[in-house]
Scaffold this motif. Structure first.
Motif, mmCIF file in Angstrom:
data_model
loop_
_atom_site.group_PDB
_atom_site.id
_atom_site.type_symbol
_atom_site.label_atom_id
_atom_site.label_comp_id
_atom_site.label_asym_id
_atom_site.label_seq_id
_atom_site.Cartn_x
_atom_site.Cartn_y
_atom_site.Cartn_z
ATOM 1 N N MET A 408 58.134 20.430 62.224
ATOM 2 C CA MET A 408 58.133 21.836 61.117
ATOM 3 C C MET A 408 58.588 20.539 59.814
ATOM 4 O O MET A 408 58.088 21.288 58.596
ATOM 5 C CB MET A 408 59.413 22.020 60.961
ATOM 6 N N ALA A 409 59.171 19.161 59.395
ATOM 7 C CA ALA A 409 59.309 18.955 58.495
ATOM 8 C C ALA A 409 58.090 17.832 57.977
ATOM 9 O O ALA A 409 58.301 18.186 56.963
ATOM 10 C CB ALA A 409 59.815 17.291 58.896
ATOM 11 N N LEU A 410 56.860 18.492 58.345
ATOM 12 C CA LEU A 410 55.530 18.489 57.945
ATOM 13 C C LEU A 410 55.348 19.387 56.695
ATOM 14 O O LEU A 410 54.091 19.100 56.266
ATOM 15 C CB LEU A 410 54.363 17.706 58.388
ATOM 16 N N LEU A 411 55.424 20.524 57.200
ATOM 17 C CA LEU A 411 54.784 22.200 56.918
ATOM 18 C C LEU A 411 55.549 22.134 55.622
ATOM 19 O O LEU A 411 57.166 21.931 55.553
ATOM 20 C CB LEU A 411 55.088 22.639 58.406
ATOM 21 N N LYS A 412 55.189 22.999 54.755
ATOM 22 C CA LYS A 412 55.699 23.122 53.698
ATOM 23 C C LYS A 412 55.972 25.499 54.181
ATOM 24 O O LYS A 412 57.374 25.068 53.808
ATOM 25 C CB LYS A 412 54.552 23.793 52.482
ATOM 26 N N GLU A 413 55.044 25.194 54.394
ATOM 27 C CA GLU A 413 55.328 26.986 55.585
ATOM 28 C C GLU A 413 53.996 27.343 56.749
ATOM 29 O O GLU A 413 53.654 27.011 56.800
ATOM 30 C CB GLU A 413 54.296 28.095 54.176
ATOM 31 N N MET A 414 54.920 27.719 57.558
ATOM 32 C CA MET A 414 54.891 28.678 58.869
ATOM 33 C C MET A 414 55.259 29.596 59.066
ATOM 34 O O MET A 414 56.794 30.431 58.887
ATOM 35 C CB MET A 414 55.808 27.320 59.340
ATOM 36 N N GLN A 415 54.401 30.534 59.176
ATOM 37 C CA GLN A 415 54.633 31.993 60.110
ATOM 38 C C GLN A 415 53.994 32.038 60.928
ATOM 39 O O GLN A 415 53.019 32.201 61.335
ATOM 40 C CB GLN A 415 54.197 33.024 58.834
ATOM 41 N N LYS A 437 51.774 18.099 52.754
ATOM 42 C CA LYS A 437 51.293 16.944 52.230
ATOM 43 C C LYS A 437 49.114 17.458 52.616
ATOM 44 O O LYS A 437 49.170 17.708 52.809
ATOM 45 C CB LYS A 437 51.172 15.682 52.309
ATOM 46 N N GLU A 438 48.471 16.404 51.320
ATOM 47 C CA GLU A 438 47.188 16.624 51.704
ATOM 48 C C GLU A 438 46.790 16.237 52.971
ATOM 49 O O GLU A 438 47.215 14.132 52.671
ATOM 50 C CB GLU A 438 46.263 15.434 50.455
#
Length: 541
Positions: A408-415, A437-438
């Motif tokens: 989750m720390a790597l994600l900007k958005e998660m649905q 990040k890219e």
């Protein structure tokens, strides 16, 4: 830095350009012989193939359309369809190109030329015989007798229930009322007599008979003299003697009033005398007053509170109520047993006729069959949008409860949208995720890594295969599929399931679709196929 992501996803169908190969068992046969035409095509496991159901191919008649044979070749299936063709005119014919629908597109088979030869008959060498008589053929009974037997069995058991209940009702047992004392019994009987309204209906003789019987029965039980067997004069004499012996405080007026009513009753019963209404009312009052007066005239020392006798009466009453309760229970058990027997017989016959699977699906109930027959919903989920048709609306879930904190720390958005659970009969989920990040995403590793989520939730013996696919809009992705054992932590029961996962990558993110059902559930497979055939993703700009 190259990041590896393991996220739970769903998958859809992949479409491949297909080819139909054509073959025939022989290009030359005699009139009426069967040509066996074979069509073969190799498709993806989720492709939808429809072979034609025609009665004629060109000028050739279709004798029989054989069942499709399926051969698994790695991650693909080879479908083999055979037709039986014939023609009753000799000559040369061409089997035309036959259209086969593969994922909605027509793919044609090759045309084949055949020859049908005449049957030569030499009447000089061939012996001639007379026409034989018609031979009667025994017609098979069919299965109508099974239905008839079932109907007769149900009717017979129903009639048996009706007869049993009717017989019980036709012989009702009169409820025995136990009174604590003779005075209570006499008072209750007098009230019941008034409710009958006999003399108002003209039944004067019956009224006087019951009225005097109540008085006689009371005297016999209370004073212990044979009142029911005595004549009027004998009863009055016995009553006077008992009053002297037992020191009853009984006045002459009371005895004379009782004697008047008894004599009036004798006239009504034997001389057909008809008293007036007011006389009947007076006689009723005399009897009631006489009973009350006699009860009060008994000395207190004679009214012995016999606790043992009272206890015995109570025990009799309890025994009577217990017996009545047991009889009612036995009746209910008998009726319930007969009903259960009818249901078992009917169910057995239905299983014999239709098969256990039919009874299980139609009567006992099948959750996945109900999903198949429910009203489906076509909806959009996540970002970028994933369009999908499902039997139930998918509910939004908190992704943090499913994925580890490191992910989750790597994600900007998660649905995440889910229906069902891993231990349920059917499971489907849609998820979309965007990285902060890219990130270079390896879809093969992502598809395989998504299985780690299953393992973290208790899955065992996981078999996984991966394959490439393209969507209708040309979006490339990966799919993972196979079987696993899901262990229910509440009861420890292990269930083998089949799963398919579909993985896409757009806008520095991942879109995933997962579908799962019990391995041997045909309705679950039907739901999975319909869901995956409906999947459509908006191509992100």
């Amino acid at each position: 830095m190259k990041l590896k992501l393991y996220i739970l996803l769903l998958f859809t169908t992949s479409l491949f350009a297909q080819k139909v190969t054509t073959s025939i068992d022989s290009t030359k046969k005699k009139i009426g012989s069967e040509f066996k035409l074979t069509l073969k095509t190799e498709v993806d496991t989720i492709a939808k193939v429809t072979f034609p159901k025609a009665k004629m191919f060109g000028r050739l008649e279709v004798l029989e359309s054989y069942k499709i044979d399926t051969v698994k070749k790695g991650s693909r299936y080879e479908l083999i369809k055979m037709y039986g063709l014939t023609q009753f005119d000799s000559g040369k014919y061409t089997i035309p190109r036959i259209p086969v629908l593969i994922n909605g597109k027509q793919v044609f088979s090759d045309s084949i030329k055949i020859e049908i030869a005449d049957v030569k008959v030499d009447t000089l060498k061939q012996k001639m015989y007379d026409i034989k008589n018609i031979i009667p053929v025994e017609k098979p009974m069919g299965s109508w007798w099974i239905y008839l037997l079932a109907i007769l069995a149900i009717i017979g058991i129903g009639l048996l229930i009706y007869y049993f209940i009717k017989k019980r009702q036709s012989h009702p047992k009169e409820e025995i009322i136990i009174f604590k004392s003779p005075i209570e019994k006499a008072t209750s009987l007098l009230q019941q007599l008034e409710r009958k309204e006999l003399w108002q209906k003209g039944e004067i003789k019956n009224y006087y008979s019951e009225l005097t019987d109540i008085a006689r029965n009371y005297i016999e039980e209370e004073i212990q003299i044979p009142a029911m067997e005595s004549t009027t004069s004998e009863l009055i004499v016995a009553l006077r003697n008992a009053a002297k012996q037992k020191k009853l405080k009984l006045s002459n007026e009371t005895v004379e009033n009782l004697e008047k009513v008894l004599k009036q009753a004798d006239l009504v019963k034997f001389a057909k005398s008809i008293p007036l209404d007011y006389e009947i009312e007076e006689d009723k009052k005399r009897i009631s007053n006489s009973i009350v007066t006699i009860h009060k005239s008994i000395p207190e020392e004679l009214e012995v509170d016999d606790e043992l006798a009272l206890w015995n009466e109570q025990q009799k009453e309890n025994a009577r109520l217990l017996k009545l309760k047991k009889e009612k229970r036995a009746l209910l058990i008998s009726i319930a047993g007969i009903v259960v027997a009818v249901m078992v017989v009917a169910l057995g016959i239905l299983i014999y006729i239709k098969g256990f699977e039919y009874v299980k699906d139609k009567i006992i109930g099948n959750p996945t069959r109900e999903l198949v027959e429910s009203e489906w919903i076509y909806s959009e989920y996540g970002n970028p949008i994933v369009k999908i048709e499902t039997p139930k609306v998918l509910k939004r879930m908190d992704a943090e409860k499913v994925l580890p904190k490191q992910t989750m720390a790597l994600l900007k958005e998660m649905q995440l949208f889910v229906y069902g659970g891993l231990t349920d009969d059917f499971y489907v989920s849609v998820s979309t995720a965007t990285f902060k990040k890219e990130t270079e995403i390896d879809l093969t590793q992502t598809a395989e890594g998504s299985i780690n989520v299953f393992e973290a939730q208790g899955a065992q013996n996981i078999l996984v295969k991966t394959d490439d696919f393209d969507t209708q809009k040309g979006l490339k992705g990966k799919k993972a599929y196979g079987t696993m054992n899901i262990v229910d932590k509440t009861n420890g029961k292990s269930t083998k399931v089949y799963y398919e996962v579909l993985v896409f990558s757009q806008n520095n993110g991942i879109q995933q679709i997962t579908v799962m059902h019990k391995e041997d559930d045909k309705y679950g497979k039907e739901i999975m196929d319909r869901i995956l055939n409906s999947v459509e993703l908006n191509v992100a700009e």
